[in-house]
Design a protein around this motif. Sequence first.
Motif, PDB file in Angstrom:
ATOM      1  N   CYS A   1      20.989  13.946 104.929  1.00 21.62           N
ATOM      2  CA  CYS A   1      20.473  14.008 106.293  1.00 21.62           C
ATOM      3  C   CYS A   1      18.945  13.979 106.280  1.00 21.62           C
ATOM      4  O   CYS A   1      18.318  14.729 105.523  1.00 21.62           O
ATOM      5  CB  CYS A   1      20.993  15.283 106.965  1.00 21.62           C
ATOM      6  SG  CYS A   1      20.365  15.549 108.627  1.00 21.62           S
ATOM      7  N   VAL A   2      18.350  13.142 107.114  1.00 27.59           N
ATOM      8  CA  VAL A   2      16.888  13.037 107.151  1.00 27.59           C
ATOM      9  C   VAL A   2      16.243  14.274 107.766  1.00 27.59           C
ATOM     10  O   VAL A   2      15.067  14.542 107.527  1.00 27.59           O
ATOM     11  CB  VAL A   2      16.430  11.772 107.912  1.00 27.59           C
ATOM     12  CG1 VAL A   2      16.856  10.514 107.178  1.00 27.59           C
ATOM     13  CG2 VAL A   2      16.940  11.761 109.343  1.00 27.59           C
TER      14      VAL A   2
ATOM     15  N   ASP B   1      27.267  11.585 105.706  1.00 28.89           N
ATOM     16  CA  ASP B   1      27.779  10.209 105.695  1.00 28.89           C
ATOM     17  C   ASP B   1      26.832   9.288 106.463  1.00 28.89           C
ATOM     18  O   ASP B   1      26.924   8.067 106.344  1.00 28.89           O
ATOM     19  CB  ASP B   1      29.152  10.134 106.383  1.00 28.89           C
ATOM     20  CG  ASP B   1      30.210  10.916 105.626  1.00 28.89           C
ATOM     21  OD1 ASP B   1      30.028  11.139 104.422  1.00 28.89           O
ATOM     22  OD2 ASP B   1      31.210  11.303 106.242  1.00 28.89           O
ATOM     23  N   ALA B   2      25.971   9.886 107.270  1.00 28.83           N
ATOM     24  CA  ALA B   2      25.084   9.111 108.136  1.00 28.83           C
ATOM     25  C   ALA B   2      23.653   9.631 108.012  1.00 28.83           C
ATOM     26  O   ALA B   2      23.383  10.586 107.290  1.00 28.83           O
ATOM     27  CB  ALA B   2      25.560   9.211 109.585  1.00 28.83           C
ATOM     28  N   GLU B   3      22.747   9.001 108.753  1.00 33.31           N
ATOM     29  CA  GLU B   3      21.330   9.389 108.701  1.00 33.31           C
ATOM     30  C   GLU B   3      21.132  10.828 109.166  1.00 33.31           C
ATOM     31  O   GLU B   3      20.322  11.561 108.611  1.00 33.31           O
ATOM     32  CB  GLU B   3      20.519   8.427 109.578  1.00 33.31           C
ATOM     33  CG  GLU B   3      19.031   8.540 109.375  1.00 33.31           C
ATOM     34  CD  GLU B   3      18.252   7.501 110.163  1.00 33.31           C
ATOM     35  OE1 GLU B   3      17.011   7.559 110.109  1.00 33.31           O
ATOM     36  OE2 GLU B   3      18.864   6.662 110.843  1.00 33.31           O
ATOM     37  N   ILE B   4      21.875  11.224 110.202  1.00 31.62           N
ATOM     38  CA  ILE B   4      21.845  12.603 110.706  1.00 31.62           C
ATOM     39  C   ILE B   4      23.216  13.215 110.467  1.00 31.62           C
ATOM     40  O   ILE B   4      24.239  12.629 110.846  1.00 31.62           O
ATOM     41  CB  ILE B   4      21.507  12.640 112.212  1.00 31.62           C
ATOM     42  CG1 ILE B   4      20.109  12.060 112.473  1.00 31.62           C
ATOM     43  CG2 ILE B   4      21.605  14.056 112.772  1.00 31.62           C
ATOM     44  CD1 ILE B   4      18.960  12.901 111.974  1.00 31.62           C
ATOM     45  N   CYS B   5      23.269  14.387 109.842  1.00 28.93           N
ATOM     46  CA  CYS B   5      24.557  15.026 109.535  1.00 28.93           C
ATOM     47  C   CYS B   5      25.217  15.568 110.807  1.00 28.93           C
ATOM     48  O   CYS B   5      24.580  15.668 111.862  1.00 28.93           O
ATOM     49  CB  CYS B   5      24.377  16.142 108.513  1.00 28.93           C
ATOM     50  SG  CYS B   5      23.547  17.620 109.132  1.00 28.93           S
TER      51      CYS B   5
ATOM     52  N   CYS C   1      23.368  18.785 112.318  1.00 24.48           N
ATOM     53  CA  CYS C   1      22.119  18.491 113.026  1.00 24.48           C
ATOM     54  C   CYS C   1      22.374  17.702 114.307  1.00 24.48           C
ATOM     55  O   CYS C   1      21.642  17.841 115.280  1.00 24.48           O
ATOM     56  CB  CYS C   1      21.170  17.708 112.121  1.00 24.48           C
ATOM     57  SG  CYS C   1      20.422  18.710 110.816  1.00 24.48           S
ATOM     58  N   GLY C   2      23.414  16.871 114.303  1.00 20.94           N
ATOM     59  CA  GLY C   2      23.720  16.047 115.470  1.00 20.94           C
ATOM     60  C   GLY C   2      24.530  16.757 116.538  1.00 20.94           C
ATOM     61  O   GLY C   2      24.700  16.234 117.631  1.00 20.94           O
TER      62      GLY C   2
END
Length: 200
Positions: free
Chosen positions: A58-59, A66-70, A73-74
């Motif tokens: 996560c950025v 699995d994605a840029e934001i976990c 956090c999302g």
Amino acid sequence: MNYPSKLIEDAVNEIAKLPGIGKKSALRLALHLLKSEKTQTHNLSNSLINLVEKTTYCVACHNISDAEICQICGSHRRDSSILAVVQDSKDVLAIENTSQFQGKYHVLGGIISPIQGIGPQDLNIESLLLRIQSNPEIKEIILALSPTMEGDTTAFYIRKKLKDLSVKISTIARGIPIGGDLEYTDEITLGRSILSRVEF
């Protein structure tokens, strides 16, 4: 140990590199995979390849994602005003399994350990500072680090870095575990539990 084939030996040697797996356990696992349906073994190998090649971080918090934001956090259900600072993703899982924390996380990726050559620059501390500075919504930082010399050193360093920022800094409680006997508790834990006593 004698192996019936070089293929079994190679598989055993690779499996035995996993933590907590000895040669005998590795041989048992290798033979189990050999006897299993081919699709089961292929599914296992494909999932391991995907794990290595497709897992990202996560950025925002540096947790496995699995994605840029976990997902944490999302999520709009999480309390963005509280941030738990942890050593690694295993700690996130441990805290999540308690179902007691509804805030968000920041994964350091380790702790300061001069013996192992790990300094503050090797951790995600700068991104923590930037995250707090750029997000006035964050009101409290919980230093959820292991109560070891290295954990305390890391917590002290982060606390020093955060002293000029207007955030509350707290740490997880330390003391006697529920169901534990004082007689068998080590002196440091017992001493800290007395110093950190709470009103009954």
